[in-house]
Design a protein around this motif. Sequence first.
Motif, mmCIF file in Angstrom:
data_model
loop_
_atom_site.group_PDB
_atom_site.id
_atom_site.type_symbol
_atom_site.label_atom_id
_atom_site.label_comp_id
_atom_site.label_asym_id
_atom_site.label_seq_id
_atom_site.Cartn_x
_atom_site.Cartn_y
_atom_site.Cartn_z
ATOM 1 N N SER A 4 0.847 -1.188 0.000
ATOM 2 C CA SER A 4 0.000 0.000 0.000
ATOM 3 C C SER A 4 0.884 1.239 0.000
ATOM 4 O O SER A 4 1.830 1.343 0.797
ATOM 5 C CB SER A 4 -0.902 -0.003 1.237
ATOM 6 O OG SER A 4 -1.700 1.150 1.262
ATOM 7 N N LEU A 5 0.611 2.166 -0.883
ATOM 8 C CA LEU A 5 1.393 3.389 -1.006
ATOM 9 C C LEU A 5 0.468 4.595 -1.033
ATOM 10 O O LEU A 5 -0.683 4.500 -1.450
ATOM 11 C CB LEU A 5 2.219 3.380 -2.303
ATOM 12 C CG LEU A 5 3.279 2.286 -2.475
ATOM 13 C CD1 LEU A 5 3.878 2.371 -3.868
ATOM 14 C CD2 LEU A 5 4.373 2.421 -1.424
ATOM 15 N N ASN A 22 0.889 -5.004 -7.704
ATOM 16 C CA ASN A 22 -0.195 -5.539 -6.884
ATOM 17 C C ASN A 22 -0.225 -4.695 -5.621
ATOM 18 O O ASN A 22 0.249 -5.089 -4.566
ATOM 19 C CB ASN A 22 0.046 -7.007 -6.545
ATOM 20 C CG ASN A 22 -1.075 -7.581 -5.680
ATOM 21 O OD1 ASN A 22 -2.185 -7.062 -5.666
ATOM 22 N ND2 ASN A 22 -0.781 -8.650 -4.955
ATOM 23 N N LEU A 23 -0.762 -3.484 -5.759
ATOM 24 C CA LEU A 23 -0.728 -2.554 -4.639
ATOM 25 C C LEU A 23 -1.924 -1.614 -4.674
ATOM 26 O O LEU A 23 -2.579 -1.439 -5.694
ATOM 27 C CB LEU A 23 0.575 -1.754 -4.645
ATOM 28 C CG LEU A 23 0.996 -1.057 -5.951
ATOM 29 C CD1 LEU A 23 0.263 0.258 -6.114
ATOM 30 C CD2 LEU A 23 2.496 -0.816 -5.955
ATOM 31 N N PHE A 24 -2.187 -1.043 -3.521
ATOM 32 C CA PHE A 24 -3.227 -0.024 -3.415
ATOM 33 C C PHE A 24 -2.535 1.319 -3.240
ATOM 34 O O PHE A 24 -1.741 1.500 -2.318
ATOM 35 C CB PHE A 24 -4.151 -0.289 -2.228
ATOM 36 C CG PHE A 24 -5.352 0.620 -2.229
ATOM 37 C CD1 PHE A 24 -6.508 0.242 -2.884
ATOM 38 C CD2 PHE A 24 -5.305 1.852 -1.602
ATOM 39 C CE1 PHE A 24 -7.611 1.081 -2.907
ATOM 40 C CE2 PHE A 24 -6.403 2.694 -1.625
ATOM 41 C CZ PHE A 24 -7.562 2.302 -2.272
ATOM 42 N N LYS A 50 -2.291 -6.756 -10.994
ATOM 43 C CA LYS A 50 -2.898 -7.787 -10.161
ATOM 44 C C LYS A 50 -3.666 -7.208 -8.974
ATOM 45 O O LYS A 50 -3.275 -6.196 -8.397
ATOM 46 C CB LYS A 50 -1.788 -8.712 -9.640
ATOM 47 C CG LYS A 50 -2.254 -9.883 -8.795
ATOM 48 C CD LYS A 50 -1.069 -10.752 -8.390
ATOM 49 C CE LYS A 50 -1.491 -11.941 -7.548
ATOM 50 N NZ LYS A 50 -0.359 -12.788 -7.125
ATOM 51 N N GLY A 51 -4.744 -7.889 -8.629
ATOM 52 C CA GLY A 51 -5.455 -7.686 -7.375
ATOM 53 C C GLY A 51 -5.770 -6.260 -6.973
ATOM 54 O O GLY A 51 -6.655 -5.611 -7.535
ATOM 55 N N ALA A 56 -7.555 0.310 -6.552
ATOM 56 C CA ALA A 56 -6.846 1.574 -6.389
ATOM 57 C C ALA A 56 -7.131 2.525 -7.539
ATOM 58 O O ALA A 56 -7.396 3.705 -7.338
ATOM 59 C CB ALA A 56 -5.348 1.311 -6.279
ATOM 60 N N MET A 57 -7.087 2.004 -8.756
ATOM 61 C CA MET A 57 -7.318 2.854 -9.918
ATOM 62 C C MET A 57 -8.757 3.346 -9.970
ATOM 63 O O MET A 57 -9.035 4.496 -10.306
ATOM 64 C CB MET A 57 -6.957 2.096 -11.198
ATOM 65 C CG MET A 57 -5.459 1.893 -11.377
ATOM 66 S SD MET A 57 -5.068 1.086 -12.951
ATOM 67 C CE MET A 57 -3.275 1.209 -12.943
ATOM 68 N N LYS A 58 -9.692 2.472 -9.623
ATOM 69 C CA LYS A 58 -11.092 2.876 -9.637
ATOM 70 C C LYS A 58 -11.365 3.901 -8.537
ATOM 71 O O LYS A 58 -12.056 4.891 -8.746
ATOM 72 C CB LYS A 58 -12.000 1.660 -9.451
ATOM 73 C CG LYS A 58 -13.481 2.000 -9.557
ATOM 74 C CD LYS A 58 -14.336 0.756 -9.472
ATOM 75 C CE LYS A 58 -15.814 1.119 -9.630
ATOM 76 N NZ LYS A 58 -16.681 -0.086 -9.572
#
Length: 218
Positions: A4-5, A22-24, A50-51, A56-58
């Motif tokens: 997470s960043l 694969n991160l938020f 991934k995942g 995050a993008m949405k």
Amino acid sequence: MEGSLSHLSLEGTTVIKKLALNLFCTKFQHSKHMSDFFSTLPKVEKLILKGLIWGAMKWSEFRSPRKFPKGLDRLRTLKFIGIPLHCHFSISLLLCLLMSSPALERLYIEASEREEVSLEQPIQIDDTCILPCLRNIQLVGISGLRCQLQLIKFLLACSSALEEMSIELSMAMGGAQEKIHFVTESLQYCRASPTAKVIIKTKKLSSVRYTFSPIWLE
């Protein structure tokens, strides 16, 4: 990159050849336009999303154009893992990356296990475009939703060099009748590649293989 960043920027990293995310992240680059983010990867050859990246993008309202101004001209392998194919946002990003990757050869798409019937209007997919180098497609977790069938139809119609498409059905798909309906509808889709082989299988490895010729049962 996993975790997470609060902020992610890839500016100045123009030599990256392989990237897996694969991160938020609550903020991408310095803009909400995806073209600003992906244009920093001119030499990337393999990209995996991934995942957590989808949420995050949405969440950040990261907007996708139809095609990036600066294409990913060296991208050969593209993987989407845990992508919610029932969402307009993720389908839009998927299509944009495909349209912006003229050298793409291998595509892997694993649908989210939380796939559901969308109340949104079906996204308009232009099946007149050409994916000239795409040879191998793997689709995993397909449950037969209309949006998934629409994507399969698009990929078959636009991949002129396609050699094989493998479709693994989700355990969430119903019984034999629903599976037969899925295969029957898929057989009707036009294919840009006359030699394309399509393999449909379940997780138990029982499969139905077909091309334009009669169906083989294994």
